[in-house]
Design an enzyme around this catalytic site. Sequence first.
Site, mmCIF file in Angstrom:
data_model
loop_
_atom_site.group_PDB
_atom_site.id
_atom_site.type_symbol
_atom_site.label_atom_id
_atom_site.label_comp_id
_atom_site.label_asym_id
_atom_site.label_seq_id
_atom_site.Cartn_x
_atom_site.Cartn_y
_atom_site.Cartn_z
ATOM 1 N N CYS A 34 0.824 -1.215 0.000
ATOM 2 C CA CYS A 34 0.000 0.000 0.000
ATOM 3 C C CYS A 34 0.855 1.262 0.000
ATOM 4 C CB CYS A 34 -0.948 0.008 1.191
ATOM 5 S SG CYS A 34 -0.081 0.046 2.755
ATOM 6 N N ASP A 36 2.289 2.651 2.522
ATOM 7 C CA ASP A 36 2.216 3.432 3.759
ATOM 8 C C ASP A 36 3.530 3.336 4.540
ATOM 9 O OD1 ASP A 36 -0.283 3.960 2.999
ATOM 10 O OD2 ASP A 36 -1.309 3.013 4.676
ATOM 11 N N CYS A 59 -2.964 5.322 5.696
ATOM 12 C CA CYS A 59 -4.422 5.308 5.726
ATOM 13 C C CYS A 59 -4.937 5.604 7.138
ATOM 14 C CB CYS A 59 -4.912 3.945 5.280
ATOM 15 S SG CYS A 59 -4.594 2.669 6.496
ATOM 16 N N CYS A 103 -2.483 -2.937 8.653
ATOM 17 C CA CYS A 103 -2.191 -1.583 9.143
ATOM 18 C C CYS A 103 -1.769 -1.641 10.611
ATOM 19 C CB CYS A 103 -3.408 -0.688 8.986
ATOM 20 S SG CYS A 103 -4.235 -0.854 7.396
HETATM 21 FE FE1 FES Z 1 -1.634 -0.002 4.287
HETATM 22 FE FE2 FES Z 1 -3.368 0.849 5.957
HETATM 23 S S1 FES Z 1 -3.693 0.505 3.852
HETATM 24 S S2 FES Z 1 -1.283 0.626 6.302
#
Ligand code: FES
Length: 128
Positions: A34, A36, A59, A103
């Site tokens: 993702c 992040d 996110c 996450c």
């Molecule tokens: Fe990857 Fe939340 S979508 S940390």
Amino acid sequence: MAYSPKVMEHFSNPKNVGEIKDADGLGKVGNPVCGDQLFLYIKVKDDIITDIKFKTFGCGAAIATSSMVTELAKGKTLDEALKITRKDVANELGGLPPQKMHCSNLAADALHNAIHDYLIKQGRESPP
Ligand code: FES
């Protein structure tokens, strides 16, 4: 996808956001899928986490879990904080939707990395 009230609370009003300039330990983690990223800073005195802050580029669930992990770890000994698991973080938040579980992994991993970073800097652990 439904978020628990606790997730919404920590997302809307995250605790311990920021950076500690002279941190004793820094944990950096990212999720390549993702994209992040999470940075977690700790101050340590007598093996107790006296201050903790985070910066999350991610996110809402990543922000909420980061906030929760800092709340769980603050004031704890390093040993106690190392025992905080990914699952603990998700449970404390009243659960996360299955596709958002990764996450909460980021937040717990960043905490553990920050503690290991501190212990390595102290010469109490060898670098990986
Ligand atoms: Fe990857 Fe939340 S979508 S940390």
